[in-house]
Design a protein around this motif. Sequence first.
Motif, PDB file in Angstrom:
ATOM      1  N   ILE A  77       0.841  -1.210   0.000  1.00 48.13           N
ATOM      2  CA  ILE A  77       0.000   0.000   0.000  1.00 48.13           C
ATOM      3  C   ILE A  77       0.871   1.253   0.000  1.00 48.13           C
ATOM      4  O   ILE A  77       0.668   2.181  -0.792  1.00 48.13           O
ATOM      5  N   VAL A  78       1.894   1.241   0.873  1.00 46.59           N
ATOM      6  CA  VAL A  78       2.770   2.414   0.979  1.00 46.59           C
ATOM      7  C   VAL A  78       3.492   2.648  -0.345  1.00 46.59           C
ATOM      8  O   VAL A  78       3.554   3.776  -0.847  1.00 46.59           O
ATOM      9  N   SER A  79       4.013   1.581  -0.928  1.00 46.81           N
ATOM     10  CA  SER A  79       4.773   1.718  -2.180  1.00 46.81           C
ATOM     11  C   SER A  79       3.886   2.225  -3.306  1.00 46.81           C
ATOM     12  O   SER A  79       4.362   2.884  -4.224  1.00 46.81           O
ATOM     13  N   SER A  80       2.584   1.887  -3.231  1.00 48.99           N
ATOM     14  CA  SER A  80       1.689   2.324  -4.309  1.00 48.99           C
ATOM     15  C   SER A  80       1.544   3.852  -4.312  1.00 48.99           C
ATOM     16  O   SER A  80       1.125   4.429  -5.309  1.00 48.99           O
ATOM     17  N   PHE A  81       1.905   4.479  -3.192  1.00 47.93           N
ATOM     18  CA  PHE A  81       1.817   5.952  -3.120  1.00 47.93           C
ATOM     19  C   PHE A  81       3.173   6.630  -3.352  1.00 47.93           C
ATOM     20  O   PHE A  81       3.271   7.844  -3.314  1.00 47.93           O
ATOM     21  N   ARG A  82       4.235   5.850  -3.506  1.00 41.90           N
ATOM     22  CA  ARG A  82       5.562   6.462  -3.707  1.00 41.90           C
ATOM     23  C   ARG A  82       5.713   6.883  -5.165  1.00 41.90           C
ATOM     24  O   ARG A  82       5.346   6.113  -6.066  1.00 41.90           O
ATOM     25  N   TRP A  96       7.158   5.547   5.611  1.00 43.41           N
ATOM     26  CA  TRP A  96       6.109   6.407   5.049  1.00 43.41           C
ATOM     27  C   TRP A  96       6.686   7.126   3.845  1.00 43.41           C
ATOM     28  O   TRP A  96       7.824   7.597   3.907  1.00 43.41           O
ATOM     29  N   PRO A  97       5.974   7.242   2.711  1.00 50.14           N
ATOM     30  CA  PRO A  97       6.550   7.902   1.533  1.00 50.14           C
ATOM     31  C   PRO A  97       6.885   9.373   1.818  1.00 50.14           C
ATOM     32  O   PRO A  97       6.082  10.060   2.465  1.00 50.14           O
ATOM     33  N   SER A  98       8.084   9.794   1.373  1.00 54.55           N
ATOM     34  CA  SER A  98       8.486  11.183   1.644  1.00 54.55           C
ATOM     35  C   SER A  98       7.530  12.138   0.931  1.00 54.55           C
ATOM     36  O   SER A  98       7.197  13.189   1.447  1.00 54.55           O
ATOM     37  N   ALA A  99       7.102  11.746  -0.292  1.00 58.09           N
ATOM     38  CA  ALA A  99       6.115  12.567  -0.991  1.00 58.09           C
ATOM     39  C   ALA A  99       5.059  11.633  -1.577  1.00 58.09           C
ATOM     40  O   ALA A  99       5.336  10.937  -2.550  1.00 58.09           O
ATOM     41  N   ALA A 100       3.878  11.599  -0.971  1.00 58.07           N
ATOM     42  CA  ALA A 100       2.829  10.690  -1.447  1.00 58.07           C
ATOM     43  C   ALA A 100       2.199  11.226  -2.727  1.00 58.07           C
ATOM     44  O   ALA A 100       2.016  12.431  -2.862  1.00 58.07           O
ATOM     45  N   SER A 101       1.903  10.284  -3.669  1.00 56.33           N
ATOM     46  CA  SER A 101       1.219  10.720  -4.892  1.00 56.33           C
ATOM     47  C   SER A 101       0.318   9.598  -5.405  1.00 56.33           C
ATOM     48  O   SER A 101       0.522   8.421  -5.076  1.00 56.33           O
ATOM     49  N   LEU A 102      -0.646  10.001  -6.226  1.00 56.65           N
ATOM     50  CA  LEU A 102      -1.578   9.022  -6.792  1.00 56.65           C
ATOM     51  C   LEU A 102      -1.186   8.652  -8.220  1.00 56.65           C
ATOM     52  O   LEU A 102      -1.946   7.976  -8.920  1.00 56.65           O
ATOM     53  N   ASP A 103       0.026   9.082  -8.628  1.00 49.26           N
ATOM     54  CA  ASP A 103       0.480   8.864 -10.015  1.00 49.26           C
ATOM     55  C   ASP A 103       0.402   7.393 -10.413  1.00 49.26           C
ATOM     56  O   ASP A 103       0.007   7.056 -11.524  1.00 49.26           O
ATOM     57  N   TRP A 114       7.235  -1.051 -10.761  1.00 55.22           N
ATOM     58  CA  TRP A 114       6.845  -1.390  -9.386  1.00 55.22           C
ATOM     59  C   TRP A 114       5.706  -0.536  -8.838  1.00 55.22           C
ATOM     60  O   TRP A 114       4.787  -1.041  -8.197  1.00 55.22           O
ATOM     61  N   GLY A 115       5.739   0.759  -9.112  1.00 52.46           N
ATOM     62  CA  GLY A 115       4.721   1.665  -8.558  1.00 52.46           C
ATOM     63  C   GLY A 115       3.321   1.285  -9.027  1.00 52.46           C
ATOM     64  O   GLY A 115       2.441   0.966  -8.211  1.00 52.46           O
ATOM     65  N   PRO A 116       3.077   1.281 -10.368  1.00 51.66           N
ATOM     66  CA  PRO A 116       1.748   0.882 -10.855  1.00 51.66           C
ATOM     67  C   PRO A 116       1.386  -0.544 -10.443  1.00 51.66           C
ATOM     68  O   PRO A 116       0.216  -0.836 -10.158  1.00 51.66           O
ATOM     69  N   LEU A 117       2.390  -1.428 -10.396  1.00 51.16           N
ATOM     70  CA  LEU A 117       2.125  -2.811  -9.981  1.00 51.16           C
ATOM     71  C   LEU A 117       1.563  -2.842  -8.565  1.00 51.16           C
ATOM     72  O   LEU A 117       0.591  -3.540  -8.257  1.00 51.16           O
ATOM     73  N   MET A 118       2.182  -2.044  -7.705  1.00 56.69           N
ATOM     74  CA  MET A 118       1.700  -1.992  -6.311  1.00 56.69           C
ATOM     75  C   MET A 118       0.304  -1.371  -6.244  1.00 56.69           C
ATOM     76  O   MET A 118      -0.547  -1.810  -5.463  1.00 56.69           O
ATOM     77  N   ALA A 119       0.091  -0.360  -7.086  1.00 51.73           N
ATOM     78  CA  ALA A 119      -1.228   0.291  -7.090  1.00 51.73           C
ATOM     79  C   ALA A 119      -2.298  -0.705  -7.553  1.00 51.73           C
ATOM     80  O   ALA A 119      -3.366  -0.820  -6.930  1.00 51.73           O
TER      81      ALA A 119
END
Lengths: 368, 293
Positions: B52-57, B68-75, B258-263
Amino acid sequence: MARLTLSGLKKVYNGKQVLHGIDAEISDGQFVVIVGPSGCGKSTLLRMIAGLENITEGEIALDGRRLNGLDPADRGCAMVFQNYALCPHMTVRQNIAYPLKISGVAKEEQNRRVADVAAILDLSQYLDRRPAQLSGGQRQRVAMGRAIIREPGVFLFDEPLSNLDAKLRVSMRIEIKRLHKRLGATSIFVTHDQVEAMTMADVLIVMNGGVVEQIGSPVEIYDEPSSTFVAGFMGAPAMNLMPSTVRRGRTVLDAAPEAALQLPFAQLVDGQALTLGIRPEDIVASHDPGSDGLLAIVELVEELGGNRVAYCSLAEQQLAVVLPKSFNVANGGVLYLTFPENALHGFDATSGKRLAKAAIEQLRLVPA
Amino acid sequence: MTTDALYAPARSHVAPRNRARGKAGIRWNTAAGHVVMVVLSIICLFPVYWMIVSSFRPANAIFETTLWPSAASLDNYVHALKAIPIGTMLLNTFLVSAIVTVVQLFTGLLAAYAFARWRFPFDKAIYTLIALTWLVPFQVVMIPNYRLVADLGLLDSLAALILPHFAGALAVLMLAQAMRSFPTEVIEAARMDGAKSWRILWEVMAPNLRGTIASLAILLFISTWNEYFWPLLLSRTPESSVVQIGIQMFITSEGTAWGPLMAASTLASLPILLIYVVLQRQVIQSFMKSGIR
């Protein structure tokens, strides 16, 4: 009309025969109680009538119509089970109406008939409850309602009171009899409880080991048991059974050879063994050594409130004697017992079958 | 006597201390037990948390190891939704899982009733064979099933994902077991009232087996939702595939997104996580009832 005829009914379970040819005729409107010890085949017989068990051999007919092989629902019988057998997820109303729902009776008609049945059984205020919210007695009444609503020709009861406490059992017993009077339907009630059997039956069928031992009214069965089994099974305390032998024309109790019963009839021969029976309440007890009675030692006294039961030993022979409350007796005491002639029953020692009453009533106790 | 005299005073001192230690011992045991359970829970939950956390990185910080992600995003979610038809795939997964659950419960109830209530030639042998199919690994039946589905012309269709699961040993075994312990008198009373097997099954037995049916439904839904290999074999286009295949699409020969995969994984897990949260007790019971895990 609902006249049930059982002829030559046999049942074999996995190669083991449990019913050995049952014959009985049950008239319209009779309340018949089948009684016997556990495993005697009474429930199997009832289930065969209901159609829940196959018939290995023989025939069941209702008003001349052969029931063998018919589906349980098509036999015109309704059954009340020991464990109530109510659907836990249905309300009382739904449980009672279920047979009508299955046969496609209109909703309004269902409601009307459920209301009628509930009124008869005093269940009107519980119609929207589920079985879990009812007491044992109420559940059994619902089970009866479910049977009544079908207006069957024959009611079958499979030990319906055995899960209830003693007090409730008595009141349900009366209720079932009252209901039978009101509906007048032929009823067959299976029980192992002899008090239930004696108090409820118009006709009693006593079973043992897959055979009918005796059929008759409760009084007939109590007064003239056809065998040592019936004599011992019906009545509490049970009938005293005393092994005896014929010696020089007299019957001698094996336990008390010093006294003999005069036997003036012909069919008994010298040396023949027989069993004499006497009900505990028919024995006459006395404290008087000169009373011509046989000496017995009191081993245990059971207080029943209204009267008391003294368990005595006459040499090797154990005897139960019912005594009035006013008769003082203590453990270890001595009683002199006499057996009135007309209260004696005679049974063949080998077959256990009753000897003709005419022969027995002439027995006389005389000194040896 | 000498030894008694020697030990007597010592014993009287030791006894209360032992009692005190006894109480403390129980406390320590409980505490130790809790520590172990907390550690195990963290081990189990951490991958879910990390997903979940990685999906916001953001993409450039995907390998960050902060909790916790230093800068959370929904990208990543935007990318995932654009890259694959994730809505359709989630709907497909839901449809497949729901239909398999309903149909398998239906066939399971019918088969279980037959095994529990009827005696017929070879009934025990057939029951044993059904039980044995549970022990056959999927890999063994994979190719024959594939051939069958291919011959039926169902490759790359949702029907192909559903069809082999129309009946399952677990449902038959669990329901037959529950039906065998159902009170016979209730069924016999219904028979006396005129109910035939169909009515007895649906009006008398099924409503009273709600607990077992619910447990089984949860198990079937979760296991179908999580299925990966069978859809992987059959699917050709994302539109007729399930979300598990969609996730795999982010792993390419050029590297793993990895990011979209986690999302996508987070989205795919949400319905199951929701089931766990809402039906926690029933899920645990269903695992215990069926003897799984």
